[in-house]
Scaffold this motif. Structure first.
Motif, PDB file in Angstrom:
ATOM      1  N   LYS A   1     -17.706  77.819  -7.491  1.00 29.96           N
ATOM      2  CA  LYS A   1     -16.762  77.854  -6.370  1.00 29.96           C
ATOM      3  C   LYS A   1     -16.065  79.206  -6.334  1.00 29.96           C
ATOM      4  CE  LYS A   1     -12.798  75.332  -4.517  1.00 29.96           C
ATOM      5  NZ  LYS A   1     -11.837  74.252  -4.798  1.00 29.96           N
ATOM      6  N   VAL A   2     -15.901  79.727  -5.128  1.00 30.25           N
ATOM      7  CA  VAL A   2     -15.160  80.966  -4.925  1.00 30.25           C
ATOM      8  C   VAL A   2     -14.025  80.676  -3.956  1.00 30.25           C
ATOM      9  CG1 VAL A   2     -15.258  83.320  -4.009  1.00 30.25           C
ATOM     10  CG2 VAL A   2     -17.154  82.445  -5.367  1.00 30.25           C
ATOM     11  N   GLY A   3     -12.808  80.998  -4.382  1.00 30.73           N
ATOM     12  CA  GLY A   3     -11.640  80.864  -3.514  1.00 30.73           C
ATOM     13  C   GLY A   3     -11.182  82.230  -3.059  1.00 30.73           C
ATOM     14  N   ARG A   4      -9.958  82.316  -2.566  1.00 34.94           N
ATOM     15  CA  ARG A   4      -9.442  83.590  -2.066  1.00 34.94           C
ATOM     16  C   ARG A   4      -9.272  84.588  -3.200  1.00 34.94           C
ATOM     17  NH1 ARG A   4      -5.156  86.491  -1.140  1.00 34.94           N
ATOM     18  NH2 ARG A   4      -3.662  85.105  -2.092  1.00 34.94           N
ATOM     19  N   THR A   5      -8.631  84.170  -4.302  1.00 34.26           N
ATOM     20  CA  THR A   5      -8.445  85.067  -5.449  1.00 34.26           C
ATOM     21  C   THR A   5      -9.019  84.472  -6.732  1.00 34.26           C
ATOM     22  OG1 THR A   5      -6.258  84.166  -5.982  1.00 34.26           O
ATOM     23  CG2 THR A   5      -6.334  86.057  -4.474  1.00 34.26           C
ATOM     24  N   SER A   6      -9.558  83.269  -6.652  1.00 35.83           N
ATOM     25  CA  SER A   6     -10.057  82.605  -7.860  1.00 35.83           C
ATOM     26  C   SER A   6     -11.540  82.300  -7.761  1.00 35.83           C
ATOM     27  CB  SER A   6      -9.293  81.300  -8.105  1.00 35.83           C
ATOM     28  OG  SER A   6      -9.566  80.380  -7.064  1.00 35.83           O
ATOM     29  N   ILE A   7     -12.127  82.129  -8.927  1.00 40.86           N
ATOM     30  CA  ILE A   7     -13.507  81.644  -9.015  1.00 40.86           C
ATOM     31  C   ILE A   7     -13.535  80.551 -10.077  1.00 40.86           C
ATOM     32  CG2 ILE A   7     -14.542  83.821  -8.258  1.00 40.86           C
ATOM     33  CD1 ILE A   7     -15.318  84.367 -11.152  1.00 40.86           C
ATOM     34  N   GLU A   8     -14.438  79.614  -9.920  1.00 40.82           N
ATOM     35  CA  GLU A   8     -14.551  78.512 -10.873  1.00 40.82           C
ATOM     36  C   GLU A   8     -15.967  78.448 -11.434  1.00 40.82           C
ATOM     37  OE1 GLU A   8     -14.429  73.642 -10.933  1.00 40.82           O
ATOM     38  OE2 GLU A   8     -13.178  74.692  -9.469  1.00 40.82           O
ATOM     39  N   HIS A   9     -16.043  78.305 -12.746  1.00 38.31           N
ATOM     40  CA  HIS A   9     -17.322  78.141 -13.439  1.00 38.31           C
ATOM     41  C   HIS A   9     -17.434  76.736 -14.014  1.00 38.31           C
ATOM     42  CE1 HIS A   9     -17.411  82.606 -13.749  1.00 38.31           C
ATOM     43  NE2 HIS A   9     -18.716  82.430 -13.830  1.00 38.31           N
ATOM     44  N   ALA A  10     -18.629  76.156 -13.935  1.00 41.48           N
ATOM     45  CA  ALA A  10     -18.966  74.965 -14.707  1.00 41.48           C
ATOM     46  C   ALA A  10     -19.478  75.464 -16.057  1.00 41.48           C
ATOM     47  CB  ALA A  10     -20.040  74.156 -13.996  1.00 41.48           C
ATOM     48  N   ILE A  11     -19.147  74.745 -17.114  1.00 43.27           N
ATOM     49  CA  ILE A  11     -19.528  75.123 -18.477  1.00 43.27           C
ATOM     50  C   ILE A  11     -20.307  73.974 -19.102  1.00 43.27           C
ATOM     51  CG2 ILE A  11     -18.653  75.680 -20.790  1.00 43.27           C
ATOM     52  CD1 ILE A  11     -16.038  76.620 -19.332  1.00 43.27           C
ATOM     53  N   GLU A  12     -21.372  74.313 -19.805  1.00 44.28           N
ATOM     54  CA  GLU A  12     -22.101  73.339 -20.620  1.00 44.28           C
ATOM     55  C   GLU A  12     -22.389  73.978 -21.969  1.00 44.28           C
ATOM     56  OE1 GLU A  12     -24.699  70.895 -17.284  1.00 44.28           O
ATOM     57  OE2 GLU A  12     -25.724  72.336 -18.585  1.00 44.28           O
ATOM     58  N   ILE A  13     -22.224  73.185 -23.018  1.00 41.06           N
ATOM     59  CA  ILE A  13     -22.671  73.615 -24.344  1.00 41.06           C
ATOM     60  C   ILE A  13     -23.719  72.611 -24.805  1.00 41.06           C
ATOM     61  CG2 ILE A  13     -22.065  73.997 -26.766  1.00 41.06           C
ATOM     62  CD1 ILE A  13     -19.359  75.031 -25.863  1.00 41.06           C
ATOM     63  N   TRP A  14     -24.891  73.145 -25.109  1.00 40.14           N
ATOM     64  CA  TRP A  14     -26.021  72.340 -25.561  1.00 40.14           C
ATOM     65  C   TRP A  14     -26.263  72.573 -27.042  1.00 40.14           C
ATOM     66  CZ3 TRP A  14     -29.150  69.046 -22.671  1.00 40.14           C
ATOM     67  CH2 TRP A  14     -28.840  68.977 -21.312  1.00 40.14           C
ATOM     68  N   ASP A  15     -26.497  71.503 -27.780  1.00 38.00           N
ATOM     69  CA  ASP A  15     -26.955  71.610 -29.166  1.00 38.00           C
ATOM     70  C   ASP A  15     -28.463  71.771 -29.075  1.00 38.00           C
ATOM     71  OD1 ASP A  15     -27.796  71.247 -31.778  1.00 38.00           O
ATOM     72  OD2 ASP A  15     -26.568  69.476 -32.127  1.00 38.00           O
ATOM     73  N   VAL A  16     -28.958  72.946 -29.460  1.00 35.22           N
ATOM     74  CA  VAL A  16     -30.389  73.218 -29.364  1.00 35.22           C
ATOM     75  C   VAL A  16     -31.008  73.453 -30.744  1.00 35.22           C
ATOM     76  CG1 VAL A  16     -30.317  74.061 -26.983  1.00 35.22           C
ATOM     77  CG2 VAL A  16     -29.979  75.676 -28.861  1.00 35.22           C
ATOM     78  N   GLY A  17     -30.335  72.974 -31.781  1.00 23.99           N
ATOM     79  CA  GLY A  17     -30.847  73.114 -33.145  1.00 23.99           C
ATOM     80  C   GLY A  17     -32.021  72.203 -33.430  1.00 23.99           C
ATOM     81  N   GLY A  18     -32.246  71.231 -32.604  1.00 21.91           N
ATOM     82  CA  GLY A  18     -33.371  70.299 -32.717  1.00 21.91           C
ATOM     83  C   GLY A  18     -33.726  69.869 -31.309  1.00 21.91           C
ATOM     84  N   GLU A  19     -33.765  68.557 -31.097  1.00 23.91           N
ATOM     85  CA  GLU A  19     -33.960  68.031 -29.752  1.00 23.91           C
ATOM     86  C   GLU A  19     -32.724  68.390 -28.924  1.00 23.91           C
ATOM     87  OE1 GLU A  19     -35.921  66.151 -26.713  1.00 23.91           O
ATOM     88  OE2 GLU A  19     -36.696  66.377 -28.753  1.00 23.91           O
ATOM     89  N   PRO A  20     -32.878  69.129 -27.805  1.00 21.36           N
ATOM     90  CA  PRO A  20     -31.701  69.547 -27.028  1.00 21.36           C
ATOM     91  C   PRO A  20     -30.835  68.361 -26.602  1.00 21.36           C
ATOM     92  CG  PRO A  20     -33.645  70.713 -26.264  1.00 21.36           C
ATOM     93  CD  PRO A  20     -34.115  69.650 -27.222  1.00 21.36           C
ATOM     94  N   CYS A  21     -29.517  68.538 -26.773  1.00 17.78           N
ATOM     95  CA  CYS A  21     -28.560  67.487 -26.460  1.00 17.78           C
ATOM     96  C   CYS A  21     -27.304  68.142 -25.881  1.00 17.78           C
ATOM     97  CB  CYS A  21     -28.220  66.730 -27.741  1.00 17.78           C
ATOM     98  SG  CYS A  21     -26.940  65.491 -27.535  1.00 17.78           S
ATOM     99  N   LEU A  22     -26.815  67.608 -24.768  1.00 20.39           N
ATOM    100  CA  LEU A  22     -25.596  68.123 -24.173  1.00 20.39           C
ATOM    101  C   LEU A  22     -24.415  67.763 -25.074  1.00 20.39           C
ATOM    102  CD1 LEU A  22     -24.193  69.532 -21.771  1.00 20.39           C
ATOM    103  CD2 LEU A  22     -24.062  67.275 -20.672  1.00 20.39           C
ATOM    104  N   ALA A  23     -23.788  68.766 -25.664  1.00 21.23           N
ATOM    105  CA  ALA A  23     -22.668  68.542 -26.580  1.00 21.23           C
ATOM    106  C   ALA A  23     -21.351  68.407 -25.831  1.00 21.23           C
ATOM    107  CB  ALA A  23     -22.582  69.676 -27.599  1.00 21.23           C
ATOM    108  N   GLY A  24     -21.253  69.039 -24.663  1.00 22.69           N
ATOM    109  CA  GLY A  24     -20.022  68.934 -23.882  1.00 22.69           C
ATOM    110  C   GLY A  24     -20.089  69.764 -22.628  1.00 22.69           C
ATOM    111  N   ARG A  25     -19.089  69.542 -21.768  1.00 18.08           N
ATOM    112  CA  ARG A  25     -19.028  70.291 -20.523  1.00 18.08           C
ATOM    113  C   ARG A  25     -17.575  70.481 -20.121  1.00 18.08           C
ATOM    114  NH1 ARG A  25     -22.216  65.788 -18.414  1.00 18.08           N
ATOM    115  NH2 ARG A  25     -20.794  64.043 -18.368  1.00 18.08           N
ATOM    116  N   GLY A  26     -17.379  71.477 -19.258  1.00 24.42           N
ATOM    117  CA  GLY A  26     -16.022  71.750 -18.817  1.00 24.42           C
ATOM    118  C   GLY A  26     -16.009  72.656 -17.617  1.00 24.42           C
ATOM    119  N   ARG A  27     -14.842  73.276 -17.415  1.00 19.28           N
ATOM    120  CA  ARG A  27     -14.710  74.205 -16.303  1.00 19.28           C
ATOM    121  C   ARG A  27     -13.709  75.280 -16.672  1.00 19.28           C
ATOM    122  NH1 ARG A  27      -9.928  72.593 -13.305  1.00 19.28           N
ATOM    123  NH2 ARG A  27     -10.422  73.763 -11.433  1.00 19.28           N
ATOM    124  N   ALA A  28     -13.881  76.418 -16.026  1.00 16.03           N
ATOM    125  CA  ALA A  28     -12.973  77.548 -16.220  1.00 16.03           C
ATOM    126  C   ALA A  28     -12.665  78.139 -14.856  1.00 16.03           C
ATOM    127  CB  ALA A  28     -13.605  78.611 -17.102  1.00 16.03           C
TER     128      ALA A  28
END
Length: 145
Positions: free
Chosen positions: A85-112
């Motif tokens: 998302k892009v606003g007038r002065t702000s931008i928003e990112h979706a965040i994902e952290i994946w555990d990829v040490g073995g079978e990939p698994c979504l460890a968490g998600r967020g936003r900034a």
């Protein structure tokens, strides 16, 4: 797609990522935010936001993260950020952290949310079109936020 709309970084989990009290072998919660910060540092550099000559900079105004799965040492995570998302002065990112040490698994998600500012005045400022062109496909008509 704009080349910097998505950015990711693979990070090795080290013993320093574990809790100091030795409570368990999973990554300390605060380290997930360090992984996110490390990933954004690369994005900032690629965007030109870390140049000492830049008249435009950004500040992180919001960061949230939901823990979904433990990550253990030894291991590897893949931190992904995507501009959503892009606003007038702000931008928003979706965040994902994946555990990829073995079978990939979504460890968490967020936003900034980052707010653009003029370096000298430290006041909010719209993102320059030439900078947005690097990370957003719809430069002409950003959403109002």
């Amino acid at each position: 797609m704009a080349p910097l709309k998505k950015h990711e970084l693979k990070i090795e989990v080290t013993p320093q990522d574990l809790p100091d009290d030795g409570f368990s072998e999973h990554v300390n919660n605060a380290r997930y935010f360090a992984f996110i910060n490390q990933t954004f540092r690369g994005w900032y550099v690629n965007m030109g936001l870390r140049s000492p000559d830049s008249e435009f900079v950004c500040f992180m105004a919001h960061l949230s993260y939901d823990f979904l799965h433990e990550v253990h040492y030894p291991g590897t995570v893949l931190c992904k950020v995507k501009l959503v998302k892009v606003g007038r002065t702000s931008i928003e990112h979706a965040i994902e952290i994946w555990d990829v040490g073995g079978e990939p698994c979504l460890a968490g998600r967020g936003r900034a949310v980052h707010v653009g500012v003029e370096r000298k005045t430290r006041k909010p400022s719209p993102w320059p079109p030439e900078m947005l062109a690097k990370c957003w496909d719809e430069v002409e008509e950003p959403a109002q936020a």
